[in-house]
Write a protein that holds these residues in place. Structure first.
Motif: not given
Length: 80
Positions: A43, A55-56, A51
């Motif tokens: 991430y 983006s994970i 976070v």
């Protein structure tokens, strides 16, 4: 890719702004890797150390996760 290979790349290329398996609290503008159950998660955090939504990336094996982690660190180095 193994953890040893990833750490060697980080050292040789002087990559920074990362959180290696939650070894510290999340910081701003960094790339992180962690284990979540039976998956590896890579991430990116924003300027507030949150976070970034979207983006994970989740992986079923560590090798693929580490390759993505290093790729993102290299991009982060170019940006900062």
């Amino acid at each position: 890719m193994t953890q040893l290979e990833a750490k060697e790349i980080i050292r040789q290329e002087k990559l920074k702004r990362y959180n290696w398996y939650n070894e510290q609290l999340q910081r701003e503008n960094e790339v992180g890797i962690r284990v979540d159950g039976d998956q590896w998660v890579v991430y990116v955090t924003d300027e507030r150390a949150s976070v970034v939504t979207g983006s994970i990336s989740k992986f079923n094996n560590e090798s693929d996760a580490l390759e993505n982690f290093i790729k993102r660190l290299r991009t982060e180095k170019l940006l900062f």
